[in-house]
Scaffold this active site. Structure first.
Site, PDB file in Angstrom:
ATOM      1  N   ARG A  71       0.800  -1.214   0.000  1.00 42.47           N
ATOM      2  CA  ARG A  71       0.000   0.000   0.000  1.00 42.47           C
ATOM      3  C   ARG A  71       0.839   1.273   0.000  1.00 42.47           C
ATOM      4  NH1 ARG A  71      -5.023   0.518   4.061  1.00 42.47           N
ATOM      5  NH2 ARG A  71      -5.560  -1.363   2.875  1.00 42.47           N
ATOM      6  N   HIS A 127      -8.048  -3.967  -7.620  1.00 40.68           N
ATOM      7  CA  HIS A 127      -7.822  -3.229  -6.363  1.00 40.68           C
ATOM      8  C   HIS A 127      -9.145  -3.049  -5.627  1.00 40.68           C
ATOM      9  CE1 HIS A 127      -5.053  -0.808  -3.959  1.00 40.68           C
ATOM     10  NE2 HIS A 127      -5.995   0.110  -3.827  1.00 40.68           N
ATOM     11  N   TYR A 129     -17.012  13.239 -14.385  1.00 40.87           N
ATOM     12  CA  TYR A 129     -16.857  14.396 -15.254  1.00 40.87           C
ATOM     13  C   TYR A 129     -15.523  14.402 -16.001  1.00 40.87           C
ATOM     14  CZ  TYR A 129     -20.732  16.176 -12.455  1.00 40.87           C
ATOM     15  OH  TYR A 129     -21.941  16.330 -11.826  1.00 40.87           O
TER      16      TYR A 129
END
Length: 754
Positions: A36, A82, A127
């Site tokens: 991580r 993931h 967007y």
């Protein structure tokens, strides 16, 4: 029956709770460290970043493709590789697209991807659109060439690369930050050409030291372009130890008398800098600044304009103060902690990073060449079979037409392998022309030459090293650019003193008998005409500037200092000094002094002793002040008198019994503290009994007269008249005329112009 119910559990493992929790926490910490928070030295990516880049390549979002909605990419990432939060995954994607965060962005974004003012102000993933940048090919170009190991994804239905086959040390080029369990990483970005040159140097000189490598990589190269002002020795120590800090300073230039900031330190918000400057302006800490504006736009990401009040403002001093008090100068932490090729986290030196990455790169190139060699060998084997078929085309056609299982027959008839026989059977009829035989022989020759070349490279360490070097140089030429952050070694900035931050306006400080103080603008203030509280009256006045320190003298001989600009306005009665200072119990204030630090004042006691002191020697650092004037037994403190010219001035001293003495000021010592020498002789017993004592002293300029006050009466002694009272230091003085036997005060009377 319920009483006879017996629960049986097989394969139960019993462990102490402390051991279980310790093991569970260690497992969790290792997961955070390895999967991580920390980047891998090979490709410089964390797992989430690697999965985003790989998922985008699988979606066909290479540099030449069309943009695709970010939500599509994030959906593939969290659905296939993931299984974590979509917001965190999208934030990692945004970071790789921000040109002010990444030195060489991996993602080409379209839409709102944040700004330097607020990097997290990006639009939602529904967007924005994105694709990979050309630089991302450095990580992905060799992915399908047998260069890396693959591992199953979280549900075992797909495979993902354990590490990407980076052609350049991306771990240094883009850097990263991360917080794991018990460790963290802060790797700054670097310049591609410089790092590539260092890699080539280390390839050619395996024993090169960190200092030699720093000749190619002198410092990090931050995308914002601020100056790096750390010393060379500090930077060298960072690269030797892997830890330290890099100090950066904003770049600015003069433009029509204004200051224009064009580059900020890494990860510094322009809005935050303007807010810090505005806060100082609001509290009157930047009187030399009139206005500040943010003129940044899309073409000029950083353009902060600071407008000074006049062209007399020292811009260098102003910027030095802002560097010391705002984020215009800032240090960035460096911690070169990463996961090595051995899978273990470690803080590495610059040489350790480059050497280990070159081992990774060399192994990657070797695997790529070996993979290609195997494919070439397989193709040559197939071509040999096809050539046999073309040379015996009639027999091959006969076998295919007549045999139910032509494959084994072909293998036996022409001594072919199963792969060769299968390739022959898959030939299309249109490929049976004579031209195909020529193509096969041409391809055989080309592949034969390639196989020879591959075998030569794989069999020679020198040739393999040369290939690695040439590929690094080629990528540096294609993707490299000039350094953005200039190296300018400078000393750390110093903030201006409070007095330098206050406008130097003329002011008059007025002190009353009860210890109330106030300040009025200008030097034309009639202190006697000001209003005072009942039972209070004027005791001392001092003229100076608002950026100076006002020094107060109390009845015990202690001095205190306060910034003159902080004193209350003279529009009211002022404030009691006891509210700001802590004089001894029962002490009152007897005088105020104001002027430049080297200005001199005469300090005296009514026992007739005095000395000359510089104001800077009277400054006190705390509210309790410091003892400056030592008093004989029973003596009091006189109002201090300003000195004009220590070599030519005179001192006039008068007793309450009407004696006046004028002596030369130069006869008195210059001290920082003490009792001083005797100005005028007064019997100590009379001083102790308060029968006779010095009522006032003043300093006279060479051509000034003296004004003597006695009750309601006053008289002016011209310079010629004062000769009657001239004497040596320590004398009793001469008697004043009848009617002036009870002197109330002395004042200098400047000569009137003709």
């Amino acid at each position: 029956m319920a009483d006879n119910l017996e629960l049986i559990f097989d394969n139960i493992e019993r462990r102490p709770l402390s051991e279980f929790t310790e093991r569970a926490y260690l497992d969790y910490s290792m997961y955070v460290i390895l999967d991580r928070a920390l980047p891998h030295i090979g490709d410089g990516l964390k797992p989430v970043q690697r999965r985003i880049i790989y998922a985008m390549s699988e979606l066909g979002l290479r540099a030449g493709a069309k943009y695709k909605k970010s939500a599509r990419t994030i959906g593939d990432v969290i659905g296939k590789f993931h299984p974590h939060g979509d917001s965190a995954c999208y934030e990692a994607m945004v970071l790789m697209a921000q040109p002010f965060s990444y030195r060489y962005p991996l993602i080409d974004g379209q839409g709102n991807w944040g700004s330097p003012d607020d990097p997290k102000s990006f639009a939602a993933m529904r967007y924005t659109e994105a694709k990979l940048t050309p630089y991302a090919a450095v990580l992905l170009e060799e992915l399908e060439q047998g260069t890396v190991e693959w591992a199953p994804n979280f549900d075992g239905t797909l495979e993902e690369p354990r590490v990407l086959p980076a052609r350049l040390p991306n771990v240094l080029l883009n850097g990263t930050t991360g917080i794991a369990v018990g460790m963290a990483t802060d790797i700054p970005p670097h310049n591609l050409r410089e790092v590539a040159a260092a890699c080539v140097h280390l390839l050619e000189n395996p024993t090169a030291s960190v200092a030699e490598l720093c000749a190619h990589v002198p410092a990090p190269d931050f995308p914002t372009g601020a100056e790096i002002i750390s010393s060379r020795s500090d930077l060298l120590q960072i690269y030797e130890t892997g830890t330290g800090g890099v100090r950066m300073r904003a770049r600015w230039e003069r433009e029509e008398g204004n200051v224009v900031v064009t580059a900020l330190p890494y990860q510094v918000s322009p809005a935050r800098v303007l807010e810090q400057i505005a806060q100082q302006m609001n509290v009157k800490k930047l009187p030399m600044l009139e206005d500040l504006r943010d003129e940044s736009d899309h073409e000029t990401p950083v353009r902060l304009v600071l407008v000074p009040r006049s062209n007399r403002v020292d811009l260098d001093a102003l910027m030095g103060h802002l560097f010391a008090t705002t984020d215009l100068e800032r240090s960035t932490r460096v911690n070169l902690n990463m996961i090595g090729v051995d899978g273990r986290p470690q803080v590495k030196s610059l040489r350790g990073i480059l050497a280990e990455w070159l081992e990774f790169r060399t192994a990657t190139v070797r695997r790529r060449l070996q993979f290609r060699l195997e494919r070439v060998a397989r193709r040559l084997h197939i071509l040999e079979g096809l050539l046999v078929a073309f040379l015996n085309i009639d027999e091959v056609i006969r076998i295919i037409r007549s045999e139910d299982e032509p494959g084994p027959v072909l293998m036996q008839r022409f001594e072919l392998s199963e792969a060769q026989a299968e390739a022959i059977l898959e030939i299309k009829l249109r490929h049976l022309a004579r031209l195909e035989e020529m193509k096969i022989r041409t391809e055989q020759a080309e592949l034969g030459q390639e196989r020879t070349t591959l075998e030569q490279i794989l069999g020679s360490k020198a040739r393999l090293k040369t290939l690695v070097r040439k590929e690094i140089e080629a990528d540096a030429h294609e993707y490299g650019d000039e350094r953005r952050a200039p190296l300018v070694e400078r000393a750390a900035a110093q903030a201006l003193a409070d007095s330098d931050l206050v406008s130097a306006e003329p002011i008059t400080v007025v002190l009353s008998e009860k210890g109330w103080v106030r300040a009025a603008r200008g030097h034309e203030v009639d202190a006697c005409a000001l209003g005072y509280r009942a039972g209070d009256a004027l005791i001392a006045v001092a003229l100076g500037r608002s950026n100076q320190l006002a020094v107060f003298l109390d009845s015990t001989g202690r001095c205190y200092s306060l910034p003159a600009h902080s004193l209350p306005s003279a529009r009211g009665f002022g404030e009691p000094l006891a509210g700001r200072l802590t004089p001894p119990d029962g002490a009152g204030f007897r005088g105020v002094m104001l002027g430049a630090p080297d200005a001199c004042y005469l300090l005296a006691s009514d026992a007739g002793y005095g000395f000359v002191a510089k104001l800077e020697d009277l400054y006190a650092k705390n509210k309790a002040g410091k003892i400056v004037l030592s008093l004989p037994r029973g003596a009091g403190v006189l109002v201090p008198a300003p000195v004009h010219d220590a070599r030519r001035d005179r001192v006039a001293a008068a007793t309450n019994t009407g004696r006046l003495l004028v002596v030369t000021l130069a006869d008195l010592p210059a001290l920082s503290r003490g009792k001083g020498l005797k100005i005028m002789h007064v019997p100590p017993a009379k001083v102790a009994s308060r029968e006779e004592f010095v009522i006032a002293v003043t300093v006279l300029a060479p051509d000034a007269g003296l004004r003597v006050l006695a009750g309601e009466r006053h008289m002016t002694l011209r310079p010629a008249d004062l000769e009657h009272y001239r004497g040596e230091r320590g004398q009793r003085g001469a008697k004043l005329p009848r009617g002036y036997q009870k002197v109330a005060g002395l004042a200098e009377q400047p000569r009137q112009p003709a």
